[in-house]
Design an enzyme around this catalytic site. Structure first.
Site, PDB file in Angstrom:
ATOM      1  CD  GLU A  62      -1.917  -2.355   1.205  1.00  0.00           C
ATOM      2  OE1 GLU A  62      -0.800  -2.723   1.614  1.00  0.00           O
ATOM      3  OE2 GLU A  62      -2.828  -3.169   0.932  1.00  0.00           O
ATOM      4  CG  HIS A 131     -10.723  -8.005   6.125  1.00  0.00           C
ATOM      5  ND1 HIS A 131     -10.122  -8.810   7.058  1.00  0.00           N
ATOM      6  CD2 HIS A 131     -10.036  -8.173   4.968  1.00  0.00           C
ATOM      7  CE1 HIS A 131      -9.110  -9.458   6.487  1.00  0.00           C
ATOM      8  NE2 HIS A 131      -9.025  -9.077   5.220  1.00  0.00           N
TER       9      HIS A 131
END
Lengths: 328, 406
Positions: A62, A131
């Protein structure tokens, strides 16, 4: 105004596709966005039309690909960076906070970073804590960023285009529970992306919310109407900067406020909205501002616990009734 | 040997629907000696201004709440220093008192019998320590009002006097809906209080109704005879006679005189009859006349005049609003023939008198013109059955056939 029916997912894809068509400088980059079609299938098929140079699959890094996006934006491109979920964006926090958000200011206005970062957010799909968290508030805290939260199909369709026209970094949060929801998409944006919208008019209590909680607030308002309570539902749409004028106008009308925020209670965006109301609408209030937020636990995996942790329609209805009865 | 003891004087509950009251004025100051029954303060409730009585004798030791302040029922407003032994009969919990010794009195009672928070300079050295001269305080009434921000803003803009409004919010906060012109139902406070009590009554109490026409010919002629040599202001009205007759009938049927609480009938020892009085400004108030069965008809007449006048001027005593054991509502000359009353909880019955009317009566087989009144009893079927209620009405009728015995 003509309308067409689309799912939130289809509306997002239409938005990306229009951007790709209209501007050669636009490209989409992120994990699995190309060959796999996107983790949530938002970009499915785009690689076939636009090729791997504009629909770019990245490794699981990321910080790396968000940094590439910042560099590309500085270099004149118009990157759309997809971070699979907001949970993983914390790995790119340094790039977003220390580079994207600061460069315009640190360069004395010489360099803008016209970057758009899309992230899935929210809970409700039994994806467990790592998540399912709502970190929107972290980004809404950062000067130099704009933070959008499309809650309707029309906003899903057009906010990306509006964000790309902004010369500064914009983060768009796409709530995972909305992806399959179908609804009418208007043929143009309803408002400027920074403007909050009243989604339902009311006179007794303002339900202020955004993103995945908007539909819960609207359902609650319907139930409250049956109980004789007229709830106004305000969709913030933009979490930074907040559209304070629309908030205070609603409070001036209803005198009572419940803020519904999927973030955790402590330090929530709801807390920020509440503080703004205290500062600017205190003399309009007839009751303390209420916050309905997520329970202060990592989002649980079991469905019943996950539901229990999140703001729910019933909680909103009960709280509004108590507020109207003068119990709070 | 006497032990000084501090007793709390609390905000009284003046009705089942009362959750808080407004302390409007103290009529005593620290150091004053008061006796059981003395009026020590003026309170404002849904029912208007009420005189607050003290139920013990002693010296006012502390005044903890300054007017004008809304306080929930039970709030300690002041403390009274009582002489435990000498005034034992007046103490709220006499069976506890003997066990209290100096060593067993809780620390706070010994440590701060006379609050040190009151400015020491105010204490005159010549005054014995238990008595502190009154501290005159000017309190900004507005700053003590607990109102929501919008209410305070509107009050400031429209110069509303919030001190007279009872708030329905948390801790008595005045909310928008409590403002007269903003009231959601458009009802002023008293109307709302009546609404709450009556709604509760009709929802919870299984009422049944019995009526009886009572021949009032003898009662009327007796009244005329008694009144014939009296000055107009001395004359007895029919209601005094009716109240006495009701009290005597209640003596025979004590099951109608009391309260239904904790799922059982609790009989009252005394007969205190609440009288429904219509206020000129609208609304009702139901003060009690105490021990009606022991009073003469003349004394009852005086009591009726007294409470009517005080109801309208706002000087009813707190006990009069709380201790009625039975209620009477009277339609008077211009009313309906019959009134089916709604019981005031937790009482178990209410008796309605219709208007007195001229009618054709059958007496010993002859049709004669006479006076008649219809009485209607509403009773709580959880506590009372129809047969008993019928007997009560007939006993009342019998009483009224012998007015000279009342």
């Amino acid at each position: 105004m003509t309308t067409q029916k689309q799912s939130y997912r289809e509306a997002l894809r239409s938005g990306i596709e229009q951007a790709l068509m209209e501007d050669e400088r636009v490209f989409l980059m992120g994990e699995d966005v190309g060959r796999y079609g996107g983790c949530y299938a938002v970009s499915k098929g785009l690689i076939d039309s636009y090729g791997p140079e504009r629909i770019i699959d990245t490794p699981l890094c990321e910080s790396g690909f968000v940094g590439v996006g910042i560099g590309a934006a500085l270099g004149g491109m118009r990157p759309i960076i997809e971070v699979m979920t907001v949970n993983f964006s914390l790995l790119a926090m340094d790039q977003i906070v220390n580079s994207a958000a600061t460069l315009r200011h640190m360069s004395g206005g010489q360099f803008n970073v016209p970057l758009v970062i899309r992230m899935a957010c929210g809970a409700g799909r039994q994806l467990a804590a790592q998540h399912s968290h709502s970190w929107e508030n972290l980004y809404a805290h950062i000067p130099g960023l704009k933070v959008l939260s499309p809650a309707t199909q029309t906003d899903a369709r057009y906010m990306l285009g509006q964000a790309l026209r902004d010369p500064d970094p914009v983060i768009i949060f796409e709530h995972v529970m909305l992806l399959n929801e179908a609804g009418n998409v208007l043929d143009k944006p309803e408002a400027d992306m920074e403007q909050a919208l009243v989604r339902r008019e009311g006179t007794d209590v303002s339900l202020i919310t955004y993103g995945g909680s908007l539909h819960k607030a609207l359902s609650a308002a319907e139930q409250l109407a049956v109980l004789g309570i007229s709830a106004e539902v305000l969709d913030l749409r933009c979490l930074r900067p907040l559209d304070i004028g629309t908030i205070t106008a609603s409070v001036a009308k209803t005198h009572r406020v419940i803020i519904i925020d999927e973030g955790w209670y402590t330090g929530s965006l709801a807390g920020e909205v509440s503080a703004v109301i205290m500062e600017q609408s205190f003399w309009s209030l007839d009751a303390p501002v209420q916050r309905i937020c997520t329970a202060e636990v990592p989002i649980p995996y079991p469905s019943h616990l996950e539901l229990a942790a999140l703001p729910q329609v019933e909680t909103i209805v009960t709280r509004a009734q108590a507020l109207m009865a003068g119990h709070l | 040997m006497t032990q000084p003891i501090l007793t709390d004087i609390t905000m009284p509950s003046l009705g089942a629907d009362m959750t808080e009251g407004m302390l409007v004025k103290w009529l005593v100051k620290v150091g004053d000696i008061v006796h059981n029954g003395d009026i020590i303060a003026e309170l404002e409730t849904h029912k208007g201004i009420i005189d607050m009585e003290v139920y013990q004798s002693g010296t006012i030791a502390e005044i903890l709440v300054q007017p004008v302040t809304a306080a929930p029922v039970g709030t300690v407003l002041a403390r009274l220093q009582c002489e435990a032994m000498s005034d034992a009969a007046d103490l709220p919990l006499p069976d506890v008192v003997p066990s209290i010794t100096a060593s067993s009195i809780p620390e706070p009672l010994l440590a701060e019998p006379l609050t040190a928070e009151i400015a020491p300079t105010e204490i005159s050295s010549t005054v014995p320590s238990p008595i502190i001269p009154a501290v005159v305080e000017t309190v900004d009434a507005y700053s003590n009002v607990n109102g929501s921000p919008i209410v305070r803003k509107m009050a400031a803009a429209q110069q509303l006097d919030l001190t007279n409004i009872i708030g329905s919010g948390p801790h008595g906060a005045i909310l928008l809906k409590d403002l007269p012109q903003q009231s959601a139902t458009g009802l002023p406070n008293m109307r709302r209080a009546i609404a709450v009590a009556m709604e509760k009554s009709k929802k919870k109490i299984p009422h049944f109704y019995l009526s009886l026409n009572i021949d009032m010919t003898k009662a009327q002629s007796w009244l005329q005879q008694v009144n014939s040599d009296k000055a107009p202001e001395q004359r007895l009205l029919l209601i005094a006679l009716l109240l006495k007759a009701v009290a005597m009938a209640l003596r025979k049927f004590p099951s109608l005189n009391g309260f239904y609480t904790d799922q059982q009938l609790q009989l009252a020892d005394d007969i205190h009859i609440g009288n429904v009085i219509s206020l000129r400004q609208g609304g009702l108030i139901v003060p009690a006349i105490h021990q009606v069965d022991t009073l003469s008809v003349t004394a009852i007449m005086q009591a009726v005049s007294d409470i009517s006048a005080r109801s309208r001027s706002g000087h009813l005593r707190s006990s009069e609003l709380t201790d009625a054991t039975f209620t009477v509502t009277n339609m008077g000359d211009r009313g309906a023939d019959c009134v089916y009353g709604i019981i005031y909880p937790p009482q178990v019955a209410i008796l309605g008198f219709g208007k007195l009317r001229k009618t054709a009566l059958v007496q010993e087989g002859n049709l004669v013109a006479g006076d008649e009144i219809t009485v209607c009893l509403s009773a709580d079927h959880r506590a009372i059955d129809g047969m008993l209620a019928s007997k009560f009405l007939n006993a009342l009728s019998s009483q009224l056939q012998q007015p000279e015995c009342l």
